[in-house]
Write an enzyme that holds these catalytic residues in place. Structure first.
Site, PDB file in Angstrom:
ATOM      1  N   ASP A 135      38.192  40.145  34.675  1.00 20.96           N
ATOM      2  CA  ASP A 135      37.293  39.278  33.616  1.00 20.96           C
ATOM      3  C   ASP A 135      37.507  37.858  34.350  1.00 20.96           C
ATOM      4  O   ASP A 135      38.397  37.617  35.101  1.00 20.96           O
ATOM      5  CB  ASP A 135      37.793  39.413  32.492  1.00 20.96           C
ATOM      6  CG  ASP A 135      37.463  40.795  31.764  1.00 20.96           C
ATOM      7  OD1 ASP A 135      36.851  41.622  32.181  1.00 20.96           O
ATOM      8  OD2 ASP A 135      38.202  41.102  30.530  1.00 20.96           O
ATOM      9  N   ASP A 137      38.465  34.464  32.680  1.00 20.25           N
ATOM     10  CA  ASP A 137      38.921  33.860  31.503  1.00 20.25           C
ATOM     11  C   ASP A 137      38.862  32.378  31.379  1.00 20.25           C
ATOM     12  O   ASP A 137      39.391  31.777  32.378  1.00 20.25           O
ATOM     13  CB  ASP A 137      40.661  34.281  31.114  1.00 20.25           C
ATOM     14  CG  ASP A 137      40.592  35.559  31.278  1.00 20.25           C
ATOM     15  OD1 ASP A 137      39.927  36.175  30.210  1.00 20.25           O
ATOM     16  OD2 ASP A 137      41.551  36.260  31.861  1.00 20.25           O
TER      17      ASP A 137
END
Length: 208
Positions: A135, A137
């Site tokens: 991901d 962030d």
């Protein structure tokens, strides 16, 4: 070395902590990380006088160790906001391609934002911690309330990225997930130095 005169914030990367400053129960991998001169990450939580609550980051998600760093040991600090342009040309991973695509759009909105998590750590240290499914962030400094409609619009932009993007809104009272604030729930989870709690207004320190 004299202590650096600044107030560390959650997600800052700090250099200067030695392996010898870990407690006796610290795992070997954490000692190796610090012996190699890698930084620690400021975490949310209380700390003894003269120290900062930090976490040591290893190679895998399972390698995280909470500790405290003496302020007097600090030699260098990198804040998430300093990493917003660091990914230029580093397109090997979807998270960094998403960052390169999002950065000019977030800048155009006039937002104060930064890169955290694995992407931030890799950009600041050069250590490869990202993979194809990582991901991205991010954090957004939000000293003033963000309307929930505006949060939904921002989330829609992030969801057009090349990977999952998780953004934390850093309010004066703590942090909330943009994805949660953009939703319909009357209460949201606020992460504070004293622990998480449900609130109606993340910009106030009064629990709902």
């Amino acid at each position: 070395m004299p202590a650096i005169d600044f107030q560390p914030h959650v997600h800052d990367l700090l250099w200067g902590m030695s392996a010898g400053e870990l407690d006796a129960g610290a795992p070997d991998w954490a000692r190796e990380v610090l012996a190699a001169g890698q930084p620690v990450v400021v975490r949310r939580g209380p700390a003894p006088q003269g120290q900062v609550a930090v976490g040591v980051r290893g190679r895998g998600r399972e390698q995280r160790y909470a500790s405290w760093m003496p302020r007097a040991a600090l030699s260098r600090r990198v804040a998430p906001e300093q990493l917003t342009e660091a990914g230029a040309g580093q397109d090997a991973w979807p998270a960094l391609r998403a960052l390169a695509w999002l950065a000019p759009q977030l800048d155009a909105l006039g937002l104060t934002w930064g890169v955290t998590g694995g992407a931030g750590y890799q950009l600041a240290t050069g250590q490869t911690v990202l993979h194809g499914n990582s991901d991205l962030d991010l954090l957004l400094r939000a000293p003033q309330p963000l309307e929930r409609g505006a949060a939904a619009e921002l989330l829609a932009l992030l969801d057009r990225g090349l990977c999952r993007v998780d953004l934390q809104l850093e309010t004066p009272a703590g942090a909330i997930a943009l994805r949660e604030w953009a939703g319909p729930a009357p209460q949201v989870l606020l992460k504070t130095h004293a622990g998480p709690r449900l609130v109606r207004d993340p910009w106030q320190e009064v629990a709902a």
